[in-house]
Design a protein around this motif. Structure first.
Motif, PDB file in Angstrom:
ATOM      1  N   PHE A  59       0.828  -1.212   0.000  1.00  0.00           N
ATOM      2  CA  PHE A  59       0.000   0.000   0.000  1.00  0.00           C
ATOM      3  C   PHE A  59       0.863   1.263   0.000  1.00  0.00           C
ATOM      4  O   PHE A  59       0.560   2.234  -0.686  1.00  0.00           O
ATOM      5  CB  PHE A  59      -0.975   0.007   1.178  1.00  0.00           C
ATOM      6  N   LEU A 106       1.090   4.837  -2.111  1.00  0.00           N
ATOM      7  CA  LEU A 106       1.172   6.178  -1.524  1.00  0.00           C
ATOM      8  C   LEU A 106       2.424   6.900  -2.007  1.00  0.00           C
ATOM      9  O   LEU A 106       2.423   8.117  -2.208  1.00  0.00           O
ATOM     10  CB  LEU A 106       1.176   6.096   0.007  1.00  0.00           C
ATOM     11  N   ASP A 132       1.765   8.099  -5.427  1.00  0.00           N
ATOM     12  CA  ASP A 132       0.862   9.240  -5.309  1.00  0.00           C
ATOM     13  C   ASP A 132       1.640  10.496  -4.918  1.00  0.00           C
ATOM     14  O   ASP A 132       1.489  11.560  -5.528  1.00  0.00           O
ATOM     15  CB  ASP A 132      -0.199   8.902  -4.250  1.00  0.00           C
ATOM     16  N   LYS A 148       2.540  13.971  -7.150  1.00  0.00           N
ATOM     17  CA  LYS A 148       2.199  15.330  -6.719  1.00  0.00           C
ATOM     18  C   LYS A 148       3.444  16.201  -6.638  1.00  0.00           C
ATOM     19  O   LYS A 148       3.438  17.341  -7.100  1.00  0.00           O
ATOM     20  CB  LYS A 148       1.503  15.275  -5.358  1.00  0.00           C
ATOM     21  N   ASN A 187      -7.364   1.603   2.720  1.00  0.00           N
ATOM     22  CA  ASN A 187      -6.227   1.955   3.584  1.00  0.00           C
ATOM     23  C   ASN A 187      -6.025   3.464   3.563  1.00  0.00           C
ATOM     24  O   ASN A 187      -6.079   4.071   2.506  1.00  0.00           O
ATOM     25  CB  ASN A 187      -4.938   1.297   3.073  1.00  0.00           C
ATOM     26  N   GLY A 188      -5.784   4.020   4.717  1.00  0.00           N
ATOM     27  CA  GLY A 188      -5.563   5.455   4.796  1.00  0.00           C
ATOM     28  C   GLY A 188      -6.838   6.215   5.118  1.00  0.00           C
ATOM     29  O   GLY A 188      -6.793   7.336   5.620  1.00  0.00           O
ATOM     30  N   GLN A 217      -8.987   7.446  -4.689  1.00  0.00           N
ATOM     31  CA  GLN A 217      -7.547   7.665  -4.587  1.00  0.00           C
ATOM     32  C   GLN A 217      -7.212   8.478  -3.330  1.00  0.00           C
ATOM     33  O   GLN A 217      -8.031   9.267  -2.850  1.00  0.00           O
ATOM     34  CB  GLN A 217      -6.998   8.292  -5.862  1.00  0.00           C
ATOM     35  N   PRO A 218      -6.013   8.246  -2.770  1.00  0.00           N
ATOM     36  CA  PRO A 218      -5.681   8.835  -1.470  1.00  0.00           C
ATOM     37  C   PRO A 218      -5.991  10.332  -1.381  1.00  0.00           C
ATOM     38  O   PRO A 218      -6.489  10.799  -0.346  1.00  0.00           O
ATOM     39  CB  PRO A 218      -4.177   8.586  -1.342  1.00  0.00           C
ATOM     40  N   ALA A 219      -5.726  11.078  -2.454  1.00  0.00           N
ATOM     41  CA  ALA A 219      -5.914  12.531  -2.400  1.00  0.00           C
ATOM     42  C   ALA A 219      -7.369  12.926  -2.146  1.00  0.00           C
ATOM     43  O   ALA A 219      -7.649  14.028  -1.692  1.00  0.00           O
ATOM     44  CB  ALA A 219      -5.433  13.164  -3.704  1.00  0.00           C
TER      45      ALA A 219
END
Lengths: 76, 573
Positions: A34, A38, A41, A45, B19-20, B193-195
């Motif tokens: 995971f 991240l 990601d 950015k 997750n997160g 998505q995480p964002a």
């Protein structure tokens, strides 16, 4: 290198001084599947780019990340 | 029963990777002043968590559980290729089966787990293999998703503990291409998505905040630059920007959205630095004012400090300042209010009035877990109160004033119809609440059916209107000495001796039923100081440690100017 190290430190909670090209999920307990996402990601950015699925799956260590960033024409 | 400041237990179940999201939820809760413990179930473990006797979810004892799915998981291959099922009726039957599988999980949750379940619906499809024929055929892909979501909603309308998290609306707001990061989706089954997780977590707070007693009840509004463009004192009524055409239409629309919130029970108040006559003239006479004088429960137009005005509005409405939202276009005033009252939600209003409505839509803090008929009446009732306060100024003594109100209260046993309102009052009344015990509808229902308790509600009427149910009393009556477990009243009617009239009625009946004494209890909280002396004022003896006893019933006398009606309350068992 500084910007890349910052991202690695933030996501993987590693000391920048201990990071080299061979730093990988095998020798870094916090680098799980995971966190790989991240990491992708956060790199997207930080460097304002998008990776392909193959690029993300291809990353086996920090050296691979640098290679892909270079391919994107990014100075890190 | 839950105490005021316990940690809220929030669980997350999802059929894709989340997750997160646990961290996002903790952050959003913390930002809203809520302490939480968050439990994120393993990937796609929904059935196991709900059904297995020893799951992590069960031992977590959730107060609220979020459940997420998507079209792929809920409808399987049909989400991609719906026309593998040949006829509309095949497709309908298939969706009904899949919807039943999903709602069965929700029903199992009700059986197996405590707390609320907030189930996500499915985002509407943005693509169909049928292309333009999608809009021409029966039970097309979007119809299938719509039917699935409707089945889920049907369950939520029947079951009080089930709520819907509108993922379809979330996807509409942010867009599928922003929310789904395709490589992440294929690599890790990451659907959000995480964002974007912080945005979804913020929307989830719409359910968590009212559960934690953090709901906002009143919007305090500036006038110049906020409800209209320009400055009324300089530009005059013809010069301010407020119209159905540009450039005034953004302000006009902002007022329409405020009016809609007002109609569903959110109070509005004015806090403006102006000459009152100028500003009131605009409110009363401007042809494009959507909000009228009667829309505002409190109006403070003067040259005082705006923080001071907020305090005055709080006193006027008998509301805690922590239930206020403050909207002002002037950053300086916002900062002033924020520094004086950190508990107020101060909206960072964008500079451009075209963005005001979006800023208002982003506030998730006005929610209540039950919406009762009284919610729709509430705003109206506060406006009555403002008129009552005006009468106060016109009569010579307080006694005369109270007499002039022609108050009538009606005390009644809880029934099917009043249980939701009673539970709601126990959960959101903070100031006039002697013990601040919170009860669910189920708990209220159990108590009212037991012979050990009497669960009573009381409503009030006066010359200005009907307030509906405004208070609750729960008494333990199965002992020689009766004990008042819960006594609470809406702040709208404080200062009229209604509480004394209710206690006198209880005392009268305690005597008739042969109870040796009536016990009252006061449990202090940061908010309920105003009812600290209630029992002493009503003739009870202070026994220390927040206990009060009344055995000489004559000391708790009825209130002469309040008529009390109590149909069949005391002779039912």
């Amino acid at each position: 290198m500084e910007r890349l190290l910052k991202v690695l430190e933030k996501i993987l909670k590693v000391q920048p001084a201990n990071v080299n090209d061979m730093t990988s999920p095998q020798n870094t307990p916090s680098w799980d599947s995971f966190n790989s996402i991240l990491l992708a990601d956060a790199l997207e950015k930080e460097f304002k780019t998008k990776f392909t699925m193959d690029e993300i799956l291809d990353v086996k260590n920090v050296g691979d990340i640098k290679r892909h960033l270079k391919n994107h024409g990014i100075k890190f | 029963m839950s105490s005021e400041n316990k940690k809220i237990h929030i669980a997350i179940l999802a059929s894709f990777t989340m997750n997160g999201f646990d961290d996002a939820i903790s952050r959003a809760a913390f930002a809203g002043g809520i302490e939480s413990d968050v439990y994120l179930a393993g990937y796609n473990q929904v059935h196991q968590e709900v059904l297995s006797a020893e799951s992590g979810l069960k031992s977590f004892h959730p107060d609220i559980t979020f459940l997420f799915t998507n079209a792929e998981k809920a409808l399987g291959d049909a989400a991609v290729n719906p026309f593998g099922l040949k006829t509309p009726s095949d497709r309908r039957t298939y969706v009904m089966e899949r919807a039943k599988a999903y709602t069965d999980i929700a029903r199992a949750f009700l059986r197996e787990c405590p707390g609320m379940l907030v189930a996500g619906n499915i985002p509407m499809p943005t693509y169909s293999p049928l292309g333009i024929q999608e809009g021409k055929i029966e039970m097309s892909l979007s119809d299938m998703v719509g039917l699935f979501n409707q089945e889920l909603k049907n369950l939520a309308m029947r079951e009080k503990r089930i709520f819907i998290c509108d993922m379809a609306a979330f996807f509409g707001r942010h867009g599928e291409r922003t929310i789904v990061h395709d490589p992440f989706y294929y690599i890790g089954d990451i659907f959000i998505q995480p964002a974007l997780m912080d945005f979804l977590a913020e929307e989830c707070m719409a359910f968590v905040k009212p559960l934690a007693g953090k709901a906002k009840k009143c919007i305090v509004l500036d006038l110049d630059g906020t409800l209209w463009g320009g400055i009324i004192g300089e530009d005059g009524i013809e010069g301010i920007r407020l119209d159905t055409k540009p450039p005034g239409n953004a302000y006009y629309d902002f007022q329409r959205y405020l009016k809609a919130l007002n109609d569903r029970g959110v109070l509005l108040a004015v806090n403006s630095k102006n000459n009152p006559e100028d500003a009131l003239k605009a409110i009363r006479e401007h042809p494009s004012m959507v909000l009228k004088e009667d829309s505002f429960a409190s109006i403070q137009i003067n040259w005082r400090d705006k923080a001071e005005n907020i305090r005055a509005i709080a006193e006027d409405l008998n509301l805690g300042i922590d239930s206020f939202v403050y909207i002002d276009d002037d950053p300086l005033q916002r900062e002033r209010v924020r520094s004086e009252f950190p508990e107020v939600l101060v909206v960072d209003l964008p500079k451009d009035p075209a963005l005001y409505v979006r800023a208002l839509q982003a506030i998730v803090d006005f929610n209540t877990l039950q919406l009762t008929g009284d919610d729709f009446k509430r705003a109206e009732s506060y406006v009555h109160q403002r008129k009552v306060n005006a009468l106060k100024g016109s009569v010579s003594s307080m006694q005369d004033f109270l007499k002039g109100l022609n108050m009538e209260i009606s005390i009644q046993l809880a029934d099917d119809f009043t249980v939701p309102r009673i539970a709601q009052l126990t959960n959101k009344t903070n100031q006039f609440n002697l013990t601040t015990r919170r009860y669910t509808e189920q708990e209220i229902d159990t108590m009212r059916k037991s012979t050990a308790h009497r669960v009573l509600s009381f409503s009030a009427k006066d010359s200005f209107g009907d307030h509906g149910i405004i208070g609750v009393v729960i008494i333990k009556t199965d002992t020689k000495e009766w004990a008042i477990d819960t006594f609470l009243m809406s702040c709208r009617v404080i200062g009229r001796d209604i509480e004394k009239a209710v206690l006198a009625s209880l005392a009268g009946h305690a005597e008739k039923q042969g109870a040796k004494a009536l016990f009252g209890e006061y449990i202090p909280t940061p908010k309920n100081a105003l009812c600290k002396d209630l029992y002493v004022r009503a003739g009870f003896t202070d026994m220390g440690e927040g206990r009060y006893r009344l055995d000489d019933y004559a000391r708790c006398a009825p209130v002469e100017y309040i008529k009390v009606i109590e149909p069949n309350v005391w002779n039912v068992y």
